[in-house]
Design an enzyme around this catalytic site. Structure first.
Site, PDB file in Angstrom:
ATOM      1  CG  HIS A  84      -9.170  -6.665   0.565  1.00 48.54           C
ATOM      2  ND1 HIS A  84      -9.321  -7.853   1.232  1.00 48.54           N
ATOM      3  CD2 HIS A  84      -7.893  -6.271   0.762  1.00 48.54           C
ATOM      4  CE1 HIS A  84      -8.181  -8.176   1.826  1.00 48.54           C
ATOM      5  NE2 HIS A  84      -7.297  -7.227   1.551  1.00 48.54           N
ATOM      6  CD  GLU A 103      -3.812  -8.154   1.036  1.00 51.95           C
ATOM      7  OE1 GLU A 103      -4.721  -7.597   1.678  1.00 51.95           O
ATOM      8  OE2 GLU A 103      -2.615  -7.830   1.142  1.00 51.95           O
ATOM      9  CD  GLU A 151      -2.894  -1.323   2.264  1.00 46.42           C
ATOM     10  OE1 GLU A 151      -2.714  -0.607   3.265  1.00 46.42           O
ATOM     11  OE2 GLU A 151      -3.828  -2.135   2.183  1.00 46.42           O
ATOM     12  CG  ASP A 176     -11.697 -10.165   1.368  1.00 46.54           C
ATOM     13  OD1 ASP A 176     -11.690  -9.147   0.652  1.00 46.54           O
ATOM     14  OD2 ASP A 176     -11.195 -10.185   2.505  1.00 46.54           O
ATOM     15  CG  ASN A 228       0.074  -6.696  -1.921  1.00 49.26           C
ATOM     16  OD1 ASN A 228      -0.262  -7.404  -2.865  1.00 49.26           O
ATOM     17  ND2 ASN A 228      -0.555  -6.715  -0.745  1.00 49.26           N
TER      18      ASN A 228
HETATM   19  C1  XIL Z   1      -5.283  -7.792   8.137  1.00 48.67           C
HETATM   20  C2  XIL Z   1      -5.420  -9.137   8.844  1.00 48.67           C
HETATM   21  O1  XIL Z   1      -6.218  -9.979   8.057  1.00 48.67           O
HETATM   22  C3  XIL Z   1      -6.026  -8.949  10.205  1.00 48.67           C
HETATM   23  O2  XIL Z   1      -6.041 -10.177  10.906  1.00 48.67           O
HETATM   24  C4  XIL Z   1      -5.259  -7.899  10.997  1.00 48.67           C
HETATM   25  O3  XIL Z   1      -5.908  -7.660  12.199  1.00 48.67           O
HETATM   26  C5  XIL Z   1      -5.147  -6.618  10.190  1.00 48.67           C
HETATM   27  O4  XIL Z   1      -4.566  -6.890   8.921  1.00 48.67           O
HETATM   28  N1  XIL Z   1      -4.630  -5.400   3.635  1.00 48.67           N
HETATM   29  C6  XIL Z   1      -3.478  -6.084   3.926  1.00 48.67           C
HETATM   30  C7  XIL Z   1      -3.474  -7.103   4.991  1.00 48.67           C
HETATM   31  O5  XIL Z   1      -2.475  -5.921   3.211  1.00 48.67           O
HETATM   32  O6  XIL Z   1      -2.229  -7.225   5.641  1.00 48.67           O
HETATM   33  C8  XIL Z   1      -4.563  -6.863   6.023  1.00 48.67           C
HETATM   34  O7  XIL Z   1      -4.592  -7.976   6.908  1.00 48.67           O
HETATM   35  C9  XIL Z   1      -5.887  -6.663   5.331  1.00 48.67           C
HETATM   36  C10 XIL Z   1      -5.836  -5.469   4.405  1.00 48.67           C
END
Ligand code: XIL
Length: 468
Positions: A251, A280, A173, A282, A215
């Site tokens: 996400h 990532e 990020e 979902d 990322n």
């Molecule tokens: C999240 C984890 O899933 C959680 O368990 C933790 O509390 C916070 O971080 N983007 C990312 C990840 O790059 O590292 C994050 O992971 C979710 C958003």
């Protein structure tokens, strides 16, 4: 050309010797379950392996989460450390590392033949050592101090896992959540945007073989932020920064999928020559509440996103952020926790695969080629090369001089057709050594077609996880 009988006899002896050598080699295959494509009874992991790409999940170490051992190796052939490798998790204070949990996860992944993605070395919005800010502020030269701490951290962590973690999210990020500005974090404020390039260089120095990723999160994969990200990747590559891939978080929580810009965005990144991976994934069920069948609509969304990536040769796979709807980070994170349960993953709370699991598996299957078909293609390429005179043997005239190798390849194909993966790995290992010129005598196989055939064979063995 017809070979004379004595050469034929010698080639037969050679073939027998080669097959005997194959039988004597130790087993190494992790793939041991018979399953057939199309996807009828292959798991997602098996289907992904046949497609030569990764289906992964972000997980915590198995001691912390029961879902990790449920997921791997049966359903996923790649593992991302959901939390265990974040800077502030590894080191609560600058320089004081505790690798025990991350080590447990890496050990577990290795034991189960899964590829490991390291997440993440530098993340301005993520957990950091509690004293980092104070140490930097108190320094006479804050930039020099932070640069030292940053490069020490990367050297320490990447060095610790050198040769074990296949790819790293080096910087996570780097951009603002919604806009095309850089994320205003400690690293940017103190070092300027160069902290990104410096981090990649430090990671590359610590493990030159690791694949290094940038990322990022995107609200909708279009507009100014996406354009800035493409430009940033282009700039880094032009500056010779060792950047090998882009991690697209995916996400799907700010806007409902499908995202019209998504396929073009991924293609634009691939055209820069980097690997592309959905890191990532979902998809909130809330987007589909009005649909007749929300889970089916969610499955379509998953398939669309996965398909946009897998359509590109540069796509190395996808990773879902978590395993089951019972362990999604969204249910415990504001503001998404308000609408919990978000139910954004491939398995439901009772560990049953959801329609999205089957939809994603189907997308992988459409790219997967059965191992036996791959072996048959290899054999056909071999024959064509011999016919064209681009493969020969310095010792005996072709084709007689190559009969031994051909027999081994054909046996490998037969074994794969019977799903006897362990035996096939051993036989194909022998063929690989012959093709690689490592065999005795070393000049057995020659010609311009040799390296390409050797590469295809090595790729097939990699997909079979022969050395896993
Ligand atoms: C999240 C984890 O899933 C959680 O368990 C933790 O509390 C916070 O971080 N983007 C990312 C990840 O790059 O590292 C994050 O992971 C979710 C958003």
């Amino acid at each position: 050309m017809k070979a004379c009988p004595s050469l034929d006899a010698r080639a037969r002896v050679l073939a027998l010797a080669v097959v005997a050598l194959a039988a004597a080699l130790p087993a190494g295959a992790v793939v041991d379950r018979d399953c057939a494509l199309p996807e009828a009874d292959c798991t997602l992991a098996e289907t992904a392996a046949r497609a030569g790409v990764f289906a992964g999940a972000a997980v915590d170490p198995p001691e912390r989460s029961p879902y990790t051992a449920f997921a791997v190796p049966e359903h996923f052939n790649s593992v991302t450390a959901e939390n265990a490798m974040k800077w502030g998790v590894l080191a609560q204070r600058v320089g004081s590392y505790d690798f025990s949990e991350a080590d447990a996860l890496v050990d577990f992944a290795e034991e189960n033949g899964a590829r490991i993605r390291g997440h993440t070395l530098v993340w301005g919005r993520g957990p950091l050592p509690s004293d980092l800010g104070v140490l930097v502020d108190a320094a006479a030269d804050p930039a020099a101090r932070l640069r030292q701490i940053l490069t020490d951290h990367i050297a320490r962590v990447v060095g610790h896992y050198a040769g074990r973690v296949e790819s790293w999210d080096v910087v996570n990020e780097p951009l603002d959540v919604f806009t095309d500005r850089f994320d205003q974090n400690l690293f940017l404020r103190t070092l300027g945007p160069d902290y990104i390039a410096e981090s990649f260089r430090a990671a590359h120095a610590a493990d030159p073989a690791a694949r290094l990723f940038l990322n990022e999160f995107f609200p909708d994969f279009g507009g100014a932020k996406a354009a800035r990200f493409v430009a940033l990747v282009r700039e880094l590559l032009a500056a010779g920064v060792p950047l090998h891939g882009v991690g697209i978080q995916t996400h799907a929580f700010l806007r409902p999928p499908p995202y019209p810009a998504f396929p073009g965005f991924l293609a634009e990144l691939a055209a820069l020559g980097v690997d592309v991976e959905l890191t990532e994934l979902d998809v909130l069920i809330v987007w589909f509440q009005a649909a007749d069948d929300p889970e089916a609509a969610q499955a379509d969304a998953f398939a669309g996103l996965t398909g946009a990536c897998l359509a590109l040769p540069a796509c190395t796979g996808i990773t879902t952020w978590g395993v089951t709807d019972a362990d999604t980070w969204l249910d415990t994170t504001a503001p998404f926790a308000i609408v919990a349960p978000n139910r954004p993953l491939l398995f439901d709370e009772s560990l049953a695969p959801k329609p999205a699991y089957f939809a994603v598996r189907e997308v992988f299957a459409s790219r997967a080629v059965p191992f036996s078909v791959q072996a048959a293609r290899l054999l056909a390429d071999f024959d064509a090369a011999v016919e064209a005179g681009s493969l020969g043997s310095a010792r005996f005239p072709a084709p007689a001089g190559l009969q031994g190798l051909r027999a081994v390849l054909a046996e490998g194909e037969q074994l794969l057709a019977k799903a006897r993966y362990g035996a096939a790995c051993r036989v194909l290992g022998t063929a690989g050594r012959l093709l690689d010129g490592e065999a005795r005598p070393p000049d057995l196989v020659s010609g311009p077609a040799r390296p390409e055939l050797a590469r295809s064979l090595a790729e097939l063995r990699r997909q079979l996880d022969c050395d896993g």
